[in-house]
Each structure stands twice: as structure tokens, then as C-alpha cells.
Design a protein around this motif. Structure first.
Motif, PDB file in Angstrom:
ATOM      1  N   ALA A 471       0.802  -1.219   0.000  1.00  0.00           N
ATOM      2  CA  ALA A 471       0.000   0.000   0.000  1.00  0.00           C
ATOM      3  C   ALA A 471       0.838   1.273   0.000  1.00  0.00           C
ATOM      4  CB  ALA A 471      -0.926   0.015   1.215  1.00  0.00           C
ATOM      5  N   CYS A 472       2.140   1.152   0.278  1.00  0.00           N
ATOM      6  CA  CYS A 472       2.961   2.351   0.456  1.00  0.00           C
ATOM      7  C   CYS A 472       3.992   2.576  -0.641  1.00  0.00           C
ATOM      8  CB  CYS A 472       3.669   2.294   1.806  1.00  0.00           C
ATOM      9  SG  CYS A 472       2.565   2.491   3.219  1.00  0.00           S
ATOM     10  N   VAL A 485      15.560  -8.251  -4.067  1.00  0.00           N
ATOM     11  CA  VAL A 485      15.500  -6.825  -3.753  1.00  0.00           C
ATOM     12  C   VAL A 485      14.801  -6.133  -4.909  1.00  0.00           C
ATOM     13  CG1 VAL A 485      16.842  -4.797  -3.033  1.00  0.00           C
ATOM     14  CG2 VAL A 485      17.802  -7.101  -2.740  1.00  0.00           C
ATOM     15  N   VAL A 486      14.015  -5.099  -4.599  1.00  0.00           N
ATOM     16  CA  VAL A 486      13.387  -4.326  -5.663  1.00  0.00           C
ATOM     17  C   VAL A 486      13.576  -2.844  -5.375  1.00  0.00           C
ATOM     18  CG1 VAL A 486      11.086  -4.199  -4.618  1.00  0.00           C
ATOM     19  CG2 VAL A 486      11.317  -4.068  -7.095  1.00  0.00           C
ATOM     20  N   TYR A 487      13.843  -2.086  -6.429  1.00  0.00           N
ATOM     21  CA  TYR A 487      13.960  -0.630  -6.319  1.00  0.00           C
ATOM     22  C   TYR A 487      12.591  -0.021  -6.568  1.00  0.00           C
ATOM     23  CZ  TYR A 487      15.301   4.179  -7.533  1.00  0.00           C
ATOM     24  OH  TYR A 487      15.415   5.548  -7.600  1.00  0.00           O
ATOM     25  N   SER A 488      12.196   0.943  -5.721  1.00  0.00           N
ATOM     26  CA  SER A 488      10.844   1.481  -5.814  1.00  0.00           C
ATOM     27  C   SER A 488      10.821   2.947  -5.414  1.00  0.00           C
ATOM     28  CB  SER A 488       9.890   0.688  -4.913  1.00  0.00           C
ATOM     29  OG  SER A 488       8.555   1.145  -5.040  1.00  0.00           O
ATOM     30  N   ALA A 489       9.688   3.573  -5.684  1.00  0.00           N
ATOM     31  CA  ALA A 489       9.387   4.907  -5.174  1.00  0.00           C
ATOM     32  C   ALA A 489       8.337   4.772  -4.087  1.00  0.00           C
ATOM     33  CB  ALA A 489       8.875   5.810  -6.289  1.00  0.00           C
ATOM     34  N   MET A 490       8.311   5.734  -3.178  1.00  0.00           N
ATOM     35  CA  MET A 490       7.258   5.818  -2.170  1.00  0.00           C
ATOM     36  C   MET A 490       6.678   7.227  -2.251  1.00  0.00           C
ATOM     37  SD  MET A 490       7.242   4.789   1.871  1.00  0.00           S
ATOM     38  CE  MET A 490       8.451   5.998   2.430  1.00  0.00           C
ATOM     39  N   CYS A 491       5.388   7.322  -2.513  1.00  0.00           N
ATOM     40  CA  CYS A 491       4.753   8.602  -2.821  1.00  0.00           C
ATOM     41  C   CYS A 491       3.698   8.988  -1.788  1.00  0.00           C
ATOM     42  CB  CYS A 491       4.093   8.547  -4.200  1.00  0.00           C
ATOM     43  SG  CYS A 491       5.238   8.205  -5.556  1.00  0.00           S
ATOM     44  N   ASN A 492       3.382  10.278  -1.784  1.00  0.00           N
ATOM     45  CA  ASN A 492       2.257  10.755  -0.980  1.00  0.00           C
ATOM     46  C   ASN A 492       0.984  10.765  -1.824  1.00  0.00           C
ATOM     47  OD1 ASN A 492       2.378  13.080  -2.594  1.00  0.00           O
ATOM     48  ND2 ASN A 492       3.605  14.202  -1.102  1.00  0.00           N
ATOM     49  N   GLU A 493      -0.084  11.306  -1.268  1.00  0.00           N
ATOM     50  CA  GLU A 493      -1.381  11.233  -1.941  1.00  0.00           C
ATOM     51  C   GLU A 493      -1.424  11.989  -3.265  1.00  0.00           C
ATOM     52  OE1 GLU A 493      -0.794  12.128   1.112  1.00  0.00           O
ATOM     53  OE2 GLU A 493      -2.070  11.052   2.545  1.00  0.00           O
ATOM     54  N   THR A 494      -0.560  12.977  -3.434  1.00  0.00           N
ATOM     55  CA  THR A 494      -0.540  13.750  -4.674  1.00  0.00           C
ATOM     56  C   THR A 494       0.383  13.146  -5.728  1.00  0.00           C
ATOM     57  OG1 THR A 494       1.294  15.203  -4.018  1.00  0.00           O
ATOM     58  CG2 THR A 494      -0.941  15.833  -3.318  1.00  0.00           C
ATOM     59  N   ARG A 682      -1.691   6.384  -6.081  1.00  0.00           N
ATOM     60  CA  ARG A 682      -1.994   5.742  -7.362  1.00  0.00           C
ATOM     61  C   ARG A 682      -2.914   6.609  -8.230  1.00  0.00           C
ATOM     62  NH1 ARG A 682      -2.348   0.295  -9.418  1.00  0.00           N
ATOM     63  NH2 ARG A 682      -3.699   0.300 -11.235  1.00  0.00           N
ATOM     64  N   GLU A 683      -4.002   7.089  -7.666  1.00  0.00           N
ATOM     65  CA  GLU A 683      -4.958   7.859  -8.455  1.00  0.00           C
ATOM     66  C   GLU A 683      -4.296   9.098  -9.058  1.00  0.00           C
ATOM     67  OE1 GLU A 683      -9.272  10.134  -7.866  1.00  0.00           O
ATOM     68  OE2 GLU A 683      -8.536   8.729  -6.338  1.00  0.00           O
ATOM     69  N   ALA A 684      -3.466   9.779  -8.255  1.00  0.00           N
ATOM     70  CA  ALA A 684      -2.769  10.965  -8.752  1.00  0.00           C
ATOM     71  C   ALA A 684      -1.784  10.601  -9.855  1.00  0.00           C
ATOM     72  CB  ALA A 684      -2.045  11.661  -7.607  1.00  0.00           C
ATOM     73  N   LEU A 685      -1.102   9.455  -9.703  1.00  0.00           N
ATOM     74  CA  LEU A 685      -0.119   9.060 -10.703  1.00  0.00           C
ATOM     75  C   LEU A 685      -0.787   8.653 -12.014  1.00  0.00           C
ATOM     76  CD1 LEU A 685       2.406   7.086  -8.467  1.00  0.00           C
ATOM     77  CD2 LEU A 685       2.742   9.321  -9.540  1.00  0.00           C
ATOM     78  N   VAL A 686      -1.965   8.053 -11.946  1.00  0.00           N
ATOM     79  CA  VAL A 686      -2.698   7.746 -13.176  1.00  0.00           C
ATOM     80  C   VAL A 686      -2.955   9.032 -13.949  1.00  0.00           C
ATOM     81  CG1 VAL A 686      -4.896   6.936 -14.095  1.00  0.00           C
ATOM     82  CG2 VAL A 686      -3.749   5.632 -12.291  1.00  0.00           C
ATOM     83  N   SER A 687      -3.384  10.066 -13.235  1.00  0.00           N
ATOM     84  CA  SER A 687      -3.661  11.349 -13.881  1.00  0.00           C
ATOM     85  C   SER A 687      -2.382  12.002 -14.390  1.00  0.00           C
ATOM     86  CB  SER A 687      -4.371  12.275 -12.890  1.00  0.00           C
ATOM     87  OG  SER A 687      -4.572  13.555 -13.446  1.00  0.00           O
ATOM     88  N   ARG A 688      -1.347  11.958 -13.589  1.00  0.00           N
ATOM     89  CA  ARG A 688      -0.087  12.596 -13.988  1.00  0.00           C
ATOM     90  C   ARG A 688       0.520  11.913 -15.206  1.00  0.00           C
ATOM     91  NH1 ARG A 688       3.530  15.318  -9.678  1.00  0.00           N
ATOM     92  NH2 ARG A 688       2.091  16.080  -8.099  1.00  0.00           N
ATOM     93  N   LYS A 689       0.421  10.586 -15.264  1.00  0.00           N
ATOM     94  CA  LYS A 689       0.966   9.888 -16.421  1.00  0.00           C
ATOM     95  C   LYS A 689       0.177  10.231 -17.684  1.00  0.00           C
ATOM     96  CE  LYS A 689       2.342   5.369 -18.184  1.00  0.00           C
ATOM     97  NZ  LYS A 689       2.392   3.903 -17.939  1.00  0.00           N
ATOM     98  N   ALA A 690      -1.125  10.371 -17.543  1.00  0.00           N
ATOM     99  CA  ALA A 690      -1.963  10.689 -18.696  1.00  0.00           C
ATOM    100  C   ALA A 690      -1.766  12.129 -19.167  1.00  0.00           C
ATOM    101  CB  ALA A 690      -3.426  10.446 -18.353  1.00  0.00           C
ATOM    102  N   HIS A 691      -1.363  13.006 -18.246  1.00  0.00           N
ATOM    103  CA  HIS A 691      -1.214  14.421 -18.592  1.00  0.00           C
ATOM    104  C   HIS A 691       0.131  14.934 -18.075  1.00  0.00           C
ATOM    105  CE1 HIS A 691      -5.477  14.321 -19.586  1.00  0.00           C
ATOM    106  NE2 HIS A 691      -5.697  13.767 -18.398  1.00  0.00           N
ATOM    107  N   PRO A 692       1.240  14.438 -18.603  1.00  0.00           N
ATOM    108  CA  PRO A 692       2.559  14.837 -18.095  1.00  0.00           C
ATOM    109  C   PRO A 692       2.864  16.297 -18.411  1.00  0.00           C
ATOM    110  CG  PRO A 692       2.796  13.565 -20.101  1.00  0.00           C
ATOM    111  CD  PRO A 692       1.339  13.498 -19.740  1.00  0.00           C
ATOM    112  N   GLN A 693       3.532  16.936 -17.476  1.00  0.00           N
ATOM    113  CA  GLN A 693       3.960  18.317 -17.670  1.00  0.00           C
ATOM    114  C   GLN A 693       5.470  18.424 -17.815  1.00  0.00           C
ATOM    115  OE1 GLN A 693       1.619  20.929 -17.839  1.00  0.00           O
ATOM    116  NE2 GLN A 693       0.202  19.193 -17.896  1.00  0.00           N
TER     117      GLN A 693
END
Length: 783
Positions: A471-472, A485-494, A682-693
Motif C-alpha cells: 500500500a505504500c 531486492v526491488v527498487y521502488s518509489a514511495m509517494c504521498n497522496e498527490t 496511485r490515483e494521482a499518478l494515473v492522472s499525472r501519467k496521462a497528462h505529463p507536464q
């Protein structure tokens, strides 16, 4: 603090208690904290991380049976007895003194046991004092073994005391002396004091109540005897140190006009001061309509006249605990100090000094939060030794932690004196007789060894461990195999990145989270509470696992000679990229270690993780095995060149919580299509990927002038990006940079310009190129 009903209160962590009469105390792993209670006081002991036992001992007029708290105390107080037997736990002298005040033998101390191996994070026990008593709270600790099937590193405890009768406006308690003072000086609010200090002695300036400016002057005593006044000089100091104000470490000295060092900063628990602004003076107050206002300058003049120091209209001073800055319009601005009750600056006298300190009387602006308070000065003997340190807090409410040495410091300090503070630890920047170029080429062509112990390690344990990490972090942890071992990012709600990390799977319910930020553990615990995952523990194991990396083409040949793997583990040479094993050094009875095929250089390499007590043995074994292969030590400066060439991102430079993984160039860590489970952001990243700046690209610069972090990137007049990291690549013989740029200009071959000076008067032509710049297919670390 009294506030009107319904009006929100200012948030002032560390200054104003959450509740009237509430006091908080920390008990560090292996330590003991003493608290005195009055009848009716409520004491609460909190196991913040969980699975940490506690021992509570009670000492009152009725002895130590526990009647004063209404409990039965009948178990041995092992932590206290260990101190009495000669242990080295924190606060040993103070604890033994407290026991002696009650006429009690610490060797016979008893306790009630609280919490244990199954206590949840945040578990608490509350007691009410029936009479005046003394309480000792201990956090027993034992070293974590890398071979433990279920790791449980010791963690701290929080003690809260809610007073039945709040103490009111009593003076705040001073922190315990760092050693036996040779001078203990109180400077009352709105006054100043001159005093003499011998060469080598230490001067501790303490902000008693917090948010109180203290001006500091120092003069060369021998020159004063000769009739020559030589004091702290701003121009000389800034020229030699290259900083607005020196700080602990290599660049920590203050000089006089003759370029002679007068004092050296040893510790700083605040980190934000003004340097060489004028001490407040009559003109300042007169110009604001307060003629005759008491001021530091006149207070200093009065104190110093006996030493032959000429009076001045305004004294340039080291303004401790004074918060000034120049804004974007180059205007001098100031605000309330960052200092808290008990914060201090510790200095060492480089020669005999005449010093003067003030407790600033300014009550007409924010410099002292409008309420001037006292300053305290302690002087310690030159024979004492104090570690160099800067204080850090994970969150504003957290306890202060001073910079530490890693367990490998005794070895690395034999090879260099070039150390810098890095996330709470001292790490080498480069090594004597080598330097950046030698260290860099050793890693690219042979092998290099570096200390990376400041990486934050957290044991994530329990039946809900997998669910918490799923979840994190952005990667699909459910697909992670034992030993992987896996390399990952950990994000906040945005979708902003809190950190990047690696996650090790040690078992079905055992994971190790390795990141760069100590806040990572706080975030994971907060998410566990939010999700209702009460069968997971996040335990900080940073102090239980220190690590070095051996990187370079010869790293496998070096380590195969010294690492033994049991039959239950893959052979060392069988470890593939992003896999790890648990083995030993030398043979089946050698020191235990975890070895992972990971790194931060873009080369074939490994990271070796051991308990700090075994660090010297590990370093010596690696060092001897590496000599025939031409291995060198590697500092942070050379590591930065290596990681930029290899397109590896760095927190605070290439990403922050305002940057998503796509903008940080690590979008591959977000498998939105194959990870069906929800995760934070996740929800924010879906939007960000669809509309990258914006996105991260590589730049190759024309000419021989490098870019720098923060340089603007332009197409024509418009700024389209910013340099996040940059270096001169020795192997490519080019200046390269990582740049966060608008997606419209991110295509390979796009011509841009890197702005210097104001971004317009000087431009360096550059071109968007593929990155990683070096070994873009990552064939070398996979080899």
C-alpha cells in the motif's frame, strides 16, 4: 497558552505543550530516564514503534516496592543494574545520582516489566502517583543479529507526564551539563556578560527558554594585553570558510582581521543563525521610536571597558539563534528564531580569549518572539573531548539527534580528514593521496569501497507487513521473492515522492526497507495506523546495520575470496542483479553479514551489511582482499560523478515531494498496469501519467564549462526546465547534466541553453540526449 474558543492555536512544536501541564521525555534504546512525580501526576509510557520492552522502577518514601504508583515492582531492573555494574548507557551518572538521593543500591533495583515482543506500535501504560516519588524508565536493548529469524532492533520509548498542578511560569530547566563546567554563567534577559576563556576550552551558549537571540563577541586576549584589539571578523571568516556562517566540520572556524582563528564551532543544535549582523544598538531603537531602549551594544561596551576594548556605536557580532535572510529581492528580512528551550552552540577556543555574550533585550519585533529571556553560558575544560555534531529532527516533534560517526569511521579516518555531515552521519568526501579522479577511475576500471551506513534501514515485520508495503510503495511487493531486492518509489497522496528505496524480502512476513530519509519510518507507521494494519511493526534498524559498498569490475573477484555462503543460500558468485544472501566472512564461523548485488555507481557491485560491532573486521577483510586488485576508497564527491553518469537520482536534487516518479526519471517503478492493488498516490499518478507536464532528460553541454544544480534551462527567452544534477564526465570527456524539462522540449536532439548569472546574460548551448549517459543498457551491473 490560552486562546479564544473556536480559534485555532498556532502550531509551535517543541515550544508549547499540546496540553497544559504536559511534559515529554525520551528514553533511548539501552538508556534510562529519570522523572520526579508529585501526588496526582499521571505518568504514561509509550512504545512508539512496538515490540520494545520497558522497565519501570519506582523510588519514593515507601522504598522501591511500587506502592507510590499503585503497582507491584518485583522483577530485576536489569537495565539499571547494568549501569551500576559499569555499563555505558546514556545518562549513567545522572541515574546513579538519582538513586543515591533516595539511599538506594542500584545493584538491587527492581522494576515492573511493560510491553514486550508482541506489543503493538503506540502501546501505552498509564500510572497515577499516589505520593511524591521518583520513577526510572528504561528501554532494555540487545544487539540485532543479521542471522535472527525475526529481527527486532531496539527502539525508543516516549514518556509523558501530565502534572496535577502545572508548574506555571517557572524557569525552564537547563539541560544537563555536557561535562563538569569550569564556569557556569547565567545572563539575565536584557543584559550582557564578559568572561575569559583559555585556549582549548569549550564555550556552550544555551538558549534557556527558546527563540532568544544571543550576540557573541570574542577577542584575542594576548593581543589585547599588547593594546591591539583583534576580534571576530566577518570578511576574513567568510573568505576562508566560504560560508555565510561556519558550521561544525571542515569549515567551522571564525577568524580575526589578521587571519588568526579564534573559535571553532563544535556543535550546533539549531542550524540557523545570522552572522556578523550588528548587535542591537541605540540607533536601531531610536529610528523605530524607542529612544533610550536598553540594547546589546551599550551592554557590551559596559562589560568590555575593563579589558581595554574601545566602545562602539554598534558591535558586529556572531548573532546566535537570530533568524535573518536575504529574500529574492535581496532585502534583509528576519523572523522568530528557530531555537527551542535548551538548544545550544558549542565552540572551542583556538587561543586565549576575552568573550562577551548577551541576552538580547529586543522586545519590539520577532527576533526574540517579543519576549526576551535568559541565556546561559557554560565553559568546559580543554581536556574534555566533544564530538563534532549538527542536530537533526525527523519531525518537528521528534527528539534532537546529533551527528554520529559510522562504525567504519575508525578505518576511514585513517585515510582522510575530509568529512562532511550527511543525513546525520559524518562521511568522507574524498581521500588523501587519491582524490576524486583516482577514486572515480578505480571504480570504473577496478574496484572501490565506500561507507554508505547513513542509509536508513527499517525492519517491516508481521502478518500485515506485505500489505503495508504493497500500500505504500509503487512496486508490486506481492511478486517479490525471498532473497530478492526491488527498487521502488514511495509517494504521498498527490503522487509526490517521499523517497526512493529498495525493499528486501527476508521471509513471508519479514521485509527490510532501505531509504535515504529517516522520515520514511514515520510515514510507514502512519500509513499502518491509517489502514488499520495492527499486526505490523516498523522498527528502525539503522543503528544495527552499517554497510559498505564494493563496486567496480573487480568487485566479484575481490569478494569471492572472503565471503562464505551456507548451502541454504545461493553461492556468492551465483547472486544475480538485485538478489541478496546471508553469509559470513571467511568461513562458517566468521562474522555474519548480508550481501546484496546492488549499488549506486552503474558498475558491477555489491553492498555488505553487518552489525556495527563487526564493521572493523569487515572493512579489514575487504581492504586486504582488494589490495591486489588496485581497489581504492571512494568518497561522496566521486560517487556523485558516478551516479550522475549512470542516471541515478538523488533526493533533494532530482526529486522531492513536489516531483512524481515520471518527472524524476524513474517511471519504470510505477507498474500501473500490472499492480492491481491500490497504493498511496496511485490515483494521482494515473492522472499525472496521462497528462505529463515535465520529465527528466539528459543534457550534453557544449564547451568545458559545467552546469550547476538549480541552473535555469531556456529555449529562447522562456525558461523550460531546471538543472537537477550536473558534472564533468571523465569517461565521456563531456559536461553532462540531468534536467527536469517541459515535455514539449524533451525530445532527443532538442537544442536548449543553460542559463548562468541571471539566466540571460550568459548561456551555455546544450542538447537533449539519451540517459543514462554511461552504459545506458546497464550491461555492466548485470554482468
Amino acid at each position: 497558552m490560552t486562546v479564544a474558543a473556536g480559534r485555532p492555536r498556532l502550531l509551535l512544536p517543541g515550544l508549547v505543550p499540546r496540553e497544559t501541564g504536559l511534559e515529554t521525555y525520551w528514553v533511548r534504546p539501552g538508556g534510562v530516564t529519570a522523572v520526579r512525580l508529585s501526588a496526582g501526576d499521571r505518568l504514561t509510557v509509550i512504545d512508539r514503534a512496538g515490540r520494545q520492552s520497558a522497565e519501570l522502577s519506582v523510588f519514593g518514601s515507601a522504598g522501591h516496592g511500587g506502592a507510590a504508583l499503585g503497582v507491584r515492582v518485583d522483577a530485576p531492573a536489569n537495565a539499571i543494574r547494568s549501569l551500576a555494574a559499569g555499563g555505558t548507557g546514556e545518562g549513567r551518572a545522572a541515574i546513579l545520582t538519582a538513586l543515591a538521593s533516595y539511599g538506594l543500591d542500584p545493584g538491587e533495583a527492581k522494576a515492573i516489566r511493560l510491553f514486550g515482543d508482541s506489543s503493538p506500535q503506540g502501546a501505552r501504560e498509564t500510572f497515577v502517583a499516589q505520593e511524591a516519588t521518583g520513577v526510572l524508565v528504561a528501554a532494555p536493548a540487545r544487539p540485532m543479529n543479521v542471522l535472527d529469524e525475526v529481527a527486532n532492533p531496539p527502539s525508543d520509548l516516549l514518556v509523558e507526564v501530565l502534572r496535577a498542578s502545572p508548574r506555571g511560569d517557572e524557569r525552564p530547566e537547563l539541560p544537563e551539563p555536557l561535562a563538569e563546567p569550569v564556569a557556569d554563567l547565567r545572563i539575565d534577559a536584557a543584559t550582557a556578560l564578559a568572561y575569559q576563556v583559555k585556549a582549548g576550552q569549550y564555550i556552550q551558549v544555551i538558549d534557556v527558554a527558546g527563540r532568544q537571540c544571543s550576540d557573541f563577541l570574542a577577542f584575542h586576549a594576548h593581543r589585547l594585553d599588547e593594546g591591539v584589539e583583534r576580534g571576530l571578523d566577518s570578511t576574513t571568516t567568510r573568505y576562508f570558510m566560504g560560508r555565510a556562517y561556519p558550521r561544525p566540520g571542515l569549515f567551522g572556524k571564525f577568524y580575526d582581521q589578521d587571519a588568526q582563528p579564534l573559535v571553532e564551532i563544535v556543535r550546533d543544535t539549531v542550524g540557523r543563525h545570522d552572522t556578523f549582523g550588528l548587535a542591537c544598538n541605540p540607533k536601531y531603537y531610536e529610528d523605530l521610536g524607542y529612544p533610550g531602549h536598553v540594547n546589546c551594544t551599550e551592554n557590551f561596551n559596559e562589560q568590555l571597558k575593563g579589558y581595554g576594548v574601545a566602545a562602539r556605536k554598534g558591535w558586529p557580532a556572531l548573532n546566535l539563534f537570530y533568524n535573518t535572510a536575504f529574500d529574492e529581492e535581496n532585502l534583509l528580512v528576519f523572523d522568530e528564531s528557530w531555537s527551542r528551550p535548551g538548544d545550544y552552540v558549542l565552540m572551542r577556543a583556538m587561543t586565549d580569549l576575552v568573550c562577551a555574550s548577551s541576552a538580547c533585550p529586543d522586545d519590539i519585533d520577532p527576533s526574540n518572539a517579543w519576549v526576551p529571556t535568559d541565556i546561559h553560558v557554560r565553559v568546559y575544560d580543554a581536556k574534555r573531548k566533544f564530538s563534532m555534531a549538527i542536530a537533526r529532527r525527523v519531525t518537528p516533534e521528534s527528539e534532537m539527534k546529533l551527528t554520529k560517526q559510522t562504525a567504519f569511521h575508525p578505518r576511514t579516518s585513517e585515510l582522510t580528514r575530509q568529512f562532511t555531515e550527511y543525513r546525520g552521519y559524518w562521511l568522507p568526501t574524498s581521500f588523501h593521496n587519491h582524490g576524486i579522479q583516482d577514486e572515480y577511475w578505480a571504480c570504473r576500471e577496478r574496484a572501490a569501497v565506500m561507507d554508505l551506513s547513513p542509509l536508513r534501514k527499517f525492519e517491516v515485520l508481521g502478518p500485515d507487513a506485505e500489505a503495508l508495503l504493497q500500500a505504500c510503495v509503487t512496486r508490486n511487493i506481492r511478486k517479490l521473492s525471498h532473497g530478492q531486492v526491488v527498487y521502488s518509489a514511495m509517494c504521498n497522496e498527490t503522487g509526490g515522492m517521499i523517497d526512493d528505496c529498495t525493499v528486501f524480502r527476508l521471509g513471508d512476513t519479514n521485509f527490510r526497507f532501505v531509504g535515504g530519509d529517516p522520515y520514511d519510518g514515520v510515514w510507514l507507521r502512519e500509513q499502518a495506523a491509517r489502514l488499520g494494519l495492527d499486526r505490523v511493526w516498523v522498527k528502525d534498524s539503522t543503528d544495527q546495520l552499517h554497510n559498505i559498498a564494493v563496486q567496480g569490475p573487480a568487485s566479484r573477484d575481490i569478494l569471492r575470496e572472503i565471503i562464505w555462503m551456507p548451502p541454504t543460500q545461493p553461492g556468492f558468485t551465483d547472486l544475480t542483479w538485485f538478489r541478496f544472501g546471508i553469509g559470513r566472512i571467511g568461513g562458517h564461523d566468521g562474522i555474519p553479514l548480508v550481501v546484496s548485488r546492488t549499488g549506486y555507481t552503474g558498475e558491477l557491485g555489491y553492498e555488505l551489511w553487518v552489525h556495527p560491532r563487526d564493521a572493523g573486521v569487515l572493512w579489514d577483510a575487504v581492504w586486504e582482499a582488494g589490495r591486489p586488485h588496485g581497489m581504492l576508497p571512494l568518497g561522496l564527491d566521486a560517487l556523485d560523478v558516478l551516479r550522475i553518469e549512470s542516471g541515478l537520482v538523488f533526493a533533494g536534487y532530482d526529486f522531492s515531494d513536489q516531483t512524481d516518479p515520471y518527472e524524476a526519471g524513474i517511471g519504470f517503478t510505477v507498474p500501473l498496469k500490472t499492480k492491481e492493488d491500490d497504493f498511496v498516490g496511485r490515483e494521482a499518478l494515473v492522472s499525472r501519467k496521462a497528462h505529463p507536464q515535465r520529465t527528466l532528460v539528459g543534457l550534453e553541454l557544449a564547451g568545458n564549462e559545467p552546469a550547476g544544480h538549480g541552473d535555469c534551462v531556456h529555449v529562447g527567452r522562456s525558461q523550460v526546465g531546471v538543472i537537477t544534477s550536473a558534472t564533468r564526465s571523465p569517461i565521456l570527456r563531456k559536461n553532462i547534466a540531468l534536467c527536469r524539462i517541459a515535455v514539449q522540449h524533451a525530445g532527443y536532439g532538442t537544442e536548449v541553453e543553460v542559463g548562468k548569472l541571471d539566466g540571460h546574460r550568459k548561456r551555455i548551448p546544450a542538447q537533449v540526449v539519451r540517459f543514462p549517459f554511461y552504459d545506458p543498457e546497464k550491461l555492466r551491473p548485470r554482468s
